[in-house]
Structures are given as structure tokens and as C-alpha cells.
Design a protein around this motif. Sequence first.
Motif, PDB file in Angstrom:
ATOM      1  N   ALA A 182       0.931   5.311  -6.360  1.00  0.00           N
ATOM      2  CA  ALA A 182       0.739   5.085  -4.752  1.00  0.00           C
ATOM      3  C   ALA A 182       2.322   4.941  -4.233  1.00  0.00           C
ATOM      4  O   ALA A 182       2.061   5.393  -3.175  1.00  0.00           O
ATOM      5  CB  ALA A 182      -0.061   3.454  -4.745  1.00  0.00           C
ATOM      6  N   ASP A 196       3.308   5.153   2.336  1.00  0.00           N
ATOM      7  CA  ASP A 196       2.359   4.397   2.845  1.00  0.00           C
ATOM      8  C   ASP A 196       2.191   3.260   2.015  1.00  0.00           C
ATOM      9  O   ASP A 196       1.703   2.157   2.354  1.00  0.00           O
ATOM     10  CB  ASP A 196       0.849   5.042   2.828  1.00  0.00           C
ATOM     11  CG  ASP A 196       1.215   6.233   3.904  1.00  0.00           C
ATOM     12  OD1 ASP A 196       1.713   6.055   4.948  1.00  0.00           O
ATOM     13  OD2 ASP A 196       0.220   7.105   3.893  1.00  0.00           O
ATOM     14  N   SER A 197       2.876   3.420   0.730  1.00  0.00           N
ATOM     15  CA  SER A 197       2.554   2.066  -0.142  1.00  0.00           C
ATOM     16  C   SER A 197       3.862   1.584  -0.554  1.00  0.00           C
ATOM     17  O   SER A 197       4.965   2.264  -0.540  1.00  0.00           O
ATOM     18  CB  SER A 197       1.608   2.662  -1.475  1.00  0.00           C
ATOM     19  OG  SER A 197       0.531   3.251  -1.120  1.00  0.00           O
ATOM     20  N   TYR A 235      -0.135  -1.741   0.364  1.00  0.00           N
ATOM     21  CA  TYR A 235       0.058  -0.260   1.350  1.00  0.00           C
ATOM     22  C   TYR A 235       0.055  -0.866   2.744  1.00  0.00           C
ATOM     23  O   TYR A 235      -0.267  -1.847   3.013  1.00  0.00           O
ATOM     24  CB  TYR A 235      -1.316   0.309   1.019  1.00  0.00           C
ATOM     25  CG  TYR A 235      -2.502  -0.185   1.430  1.00  0.00           C
ATOM     26  CD1 TYR A 235      -2.955  -0.105   2.764  1.00  0.00           C
ATOM     27  CD2 TYR A 235      -3.320  -1.038   0.606  1.00  0.00           C
ATOM     28  CE1 TYR A 235      -4.342  -0.803   2.835  1.00  0.00           C
ATOM     29  CE2 TYR A 235      -4.525  -1.527   0.825  1.00  0.00           C
ATOM     30  CZ  TYR A 235      -5.072  -1.487   2.120  1.00  0.00           C
ATOM     31  OH  TYR A 235      -6.075  -1.943   2.387  1.00  0.00           O
ATOM     32  N   TYR A 280      -4.029  -3.233  -3.405  1.00  0.00           N
ATOM     33  CA  TYR A 280      -4.889  -2.436  -4.433  1.00  0.00           C
ATOM     34  C   TYR A 280      -5.430  -3.197  -5.449  1.00  0.00           C
ATOM     35  O   TYR A 280      -4.970  -4.135  -5.881  1.00  0.00           O
ATOM     36  CB  TYR A 280      -4.102  -1.259  -4.993  1.00  0.00           C
ATOM     37  CG  TYR A 280      -3.571  -0.139  -4.107  1.00  0.00           C
ATOM     38  CD1 TYR A 280      -4.413   0.868  -3.574  1.00  0.00           C
ATOM     39  CD2 TYR A 280      -2.225   0.060  -3.760  1.00  0.00           C
ATOM     40  CE1 TYR A 280      -4.075   1.777  -2.644  1.00  0.00           C
ATOM     41  CE2 TYR A 280      -1.907   1.057  -2.900  1.00  0.00           C
ATOM     42  CZ  TYR A 280      -2.671   1.752  -2.432  1.00  0.00           C
ATOM     43  OH  TYR A 280      -2.327   2.806  -1.674  1.00  0.00           O
TER      44      TYR A 280
END
Length: 290
Positions: A152, A157-158, A169, A183
Motif C-alpha cells: 500500500a 496515497d498510503s 491512507y 486498512y
Amino acid sequence: MPASFHARILTLFFSDLLLLASLVYCDFPASLTLERAFPVNQRVELGELRARDRARHGRILQGSGGVVDLPVNGAYDPYLVGLYFTKVKLGSPAREFYVQIDTGSDVLWVTCSPCNGCPKSSGLEIELNFFDPASSSTASLIPCSDARCSVAVQTADSDCSSRNNQCTYSFQYGDGSGTSGYYVSDMLYFDTILGDSQIANSSASIVFGCSNYQSGDLMKPDRAVDGIFGFGQRDLSVISQLASRGISPKVFSHCLKGEGSGGGILVLGEIVEPGIVYSPLVASQYVFLR
């Protein structure tokens, strides 16, 4: 001319539903005899063509895993709905969540409890739900040490929060709206269509986003849904996760109706339906629907 020669052949296979093209290398004799499956001067019923094509597609699908069928609601008309959405079942016990279909992002995420700025009702005549990992017996948070978190954080974005050891995220969409959260891993329940057209209830553990903050249009109650279902190509997309386990092909197909009641067809796999036009995806690029 020699009795045989090495050549590159572009072979085309026609049916009433689909045109396939394959590029092969082979040795073949100079004189070839070609036979039609249906003679040109013989009248063939459309139902016979469809049955032949469905049987061929069934063999293809049986060799590449099942096909996941998803319901579709909504319409393109901004004065009616302005979006298409589907329903997913998550957690143990399973709960239903309505999520917008989005080909421009990767991750599936749903609203979690508590959530700052998240709508509690919807003008789409659907009941909104909040996912609570503590209420699901199969849910687990994704820590920073998890290999799936490493996948990720390869995107902008994470991130990984060292404060609470959670994989987090933050997404921004083209309309200016955004969401952030963390997550989790939990069960996803779905209907699998087997090669012989039988439907089986299936499930798999997947990683998805748990949203605790939303902004922009995501906060508006008139078109509010429980989250977004990303159909991108990266490893954390549901398509990629299911394909990596052989559950379904790494392909999705959809036919979105633009008139009348809206809705349409959405599957993870290939639609076998007359009148569908197929468009290949370009590797490592995204396709945006307007």
C-alpha cells in the motif's frame, strides 16, 4: 513454393457475440483446407449460435476461475442519480454496504464508526451502514509490519502511522472530494458464476479501507453511499486480490444502462452477452469513464 514454410498468422475467430484475434507462429503446409463450423449456405438459428458461443466461453471461464457477479444500481443522469453503485457484503456477521463504482481508483473502502463528516442518510433511498471492525469476528487491522501495508505505501496515497502502528491512507478524487482512514482485513461475500452457469455463494478475506473522515461531495446526503469500489489495476484492488488467489480472472466487465431505470451488468470476469463491445485496457494506465 516449398511444401511448408514458417510464417506468422493472424487468425480470426468469429461468433455472434465476439471477435477474437490471436497471433501465432507455426509450420503449416502450403495447401490448407478451411472448414466452416456452419456452412455459408446453411441457415443457422440465432439460438444455436448463442449456445455454441456460451459453451465455448464456459470452457474458457472454467479454466480461469469463477466469475463474480455484482448488482448495479444508479444512472448517469445527474438530475436523477449521477452515479452507479453496487452492493458488497463484509464482515462476520455479514453486513451490506452500497459503494460507488469507480474505475479511476484502486481501493475498496467503506465508512467506519466513528467517522468525521460522514453522512448518516441518503437521498438514493438506501440505508447507510457504518462498518465497525470491533463488531466483526473475522476483522483484523493491518499493522505497519504487514507485507500488505508495504504494498500500500508504495503509492503516494498510503502511509504508515508509527504512533499507533496502523497502515493508513488518504485519497483525493478528481471532483475535489477526499477521504482518509486505515486498512483492515475481513471477509467479502459474493456470488460466483461457474462455467456451467451455476451460482455459488463464495467468500474471501480481502484488505479494504475503513474511512473515518470524508470531505467534499462525499459529505452530501442527496447522493450519499457507504463508500467507493475502486476497479484499478494495483495490487490492493479487489480484482487483483481475488485474481491472485485464482478466485476470478483479473478482468472486469460492465454494461451501464443510460436510460429508463438505469442499473446494468457488472462482473469480475467476462460478460457473455450479445451486443457487448469490448475495449482492451492499456497496461499500466487507467481508463476514466465520463
